[in-house]
Design a protein around this motif. Sequence first.
Motif, PDB file in Angstrom:
ATOM      1  N   LYS A  47       9.869  -3.634   0.802  1.00 16.67           N
ATOM      2  CA  LYS A  47       9.637  -4.830  -0.006  1.00 16.67           C
ATOM      3  C   LYS A  47       8.150  -5.131   0.123  1.00 16.67           C
ATOM      4  CE  LYS A  47      11.422  -9.489  -0.561  1.00 16.67           C
ATOM      5  NZ  LYS A  47      12.354 -10.483  -0.008  1.00 16.67           N
ATOM      6  N   ASP A 101       3.331  -3.239  -5.922  1.00 14.68           N
ATOM      7  CA  ASP A 101       4.137  -4.203  -5.184  1.00 14.68           C
ATOM      8  C   ASP A 101       5.555  -4.154  -5.731  1.00 14.68           C
ATOM      9  OD1 ASP A 101       5.451  -6.724  -4.444  1.00 14.68           O
ATOM     10  OD2 ASP A 101       3.482  -7.258  -3.647  1.00 14.68           O
ATOM     11  N   VAL A 111       7.981  -6.110  -5.196  1.00 16.76           N
ATOM     12  CA  VAL A 111       8.545  -7.432  -5.460  1.00 16.76           C
ATOM     13  C   VAL A 111       8.069  -7.951  -6.811  1.00 16.76           C
ATOM     14  CG1 VAL A 111       8.675  -9.827  -4.662  1.00 16.76           C
ATOM     15  CG2 VAL A 111       8.719  -7.954  -3.005  1.00 16.76           C
ATOM     16  N   SER A 112       6.768  -7.909  -7.037  1.00 16.10           N
ATOM     17  CA  SER A 112       6.191  -8.461  -8.273  1.00 16.10           C
ATOM     18  C   SER A 112       5.955  -7.399  -9.347  1.00 16.10           C
ATOM     19  CB  SER A 112       4.852  -9.130  -7.962  1.00 16.10           C
ATOM     20  OG  SER A 112       3.896  -8.153  -7.565  1.00 16.10           O
ATOM     21  N   TYR A 113       6.078  -6.120  -9.007  1.00 13.70           N
ATOM     22  CA  TYR A 113       5.782  -4.979  -9.879  1.00 13.70           C
ATOM     23  C   TYR A 113       4.294  -4.850 -10.207  1.00 13.70           C
ATOM     24  CZ  TYR A 113      10.786  -4.705 -10.498  1.00 13.70           C
ATOM     25  OH  TYR A 113      12.125  -4.617 -10.259  1.00 13.70           O
ATOM     26  N   ALA A 114       3.454  -5.657  -9.585  1.00 14.42           N
ATOM     27  CA  ALA A 114       2.018  -5.604  -9.849  1.00 14.42           C
ATOM     28  C   ALA A 114       1.432  -4.295  -9.333  1.00 14.42           C
ATOM     29  CB  ALA A 114       1.308  -6.774  -9.180  1.00 14.42           C
TER      30      ALA A 114
END
Length: 98
Positions: free
Chosen positions: A50, A72, A74-77
Amino acid sequence: MLLISCPWCGPRDETEYHYGGQAHVPHPENPADLSDEQWAEYVFYRDNPKGPFAERWMHSTGCRRWFNVLRDTVSYAVLASYRLDEPRPELPQAGGNR
């Protein structure tokens, strides 16, 4: 939609790329010496963190080169992209100064 920056072609839409799995997974030095269980672990088991995760991507409709992306989960960034011959970039620690 993700915007991924190819180290050679620049930013492009994720539909131009193919995902290649976890980056920085070393190939076994002596594959013939691995047990079936060890070989299965090398082939099929990958990390699933994560947060920041290093992945391999190929610019399939562009230069057709493989490169690594820090993304990332979690954020897909997309945090960074870099060539295979470059080291994984260091990211600032979350929380900064406390």
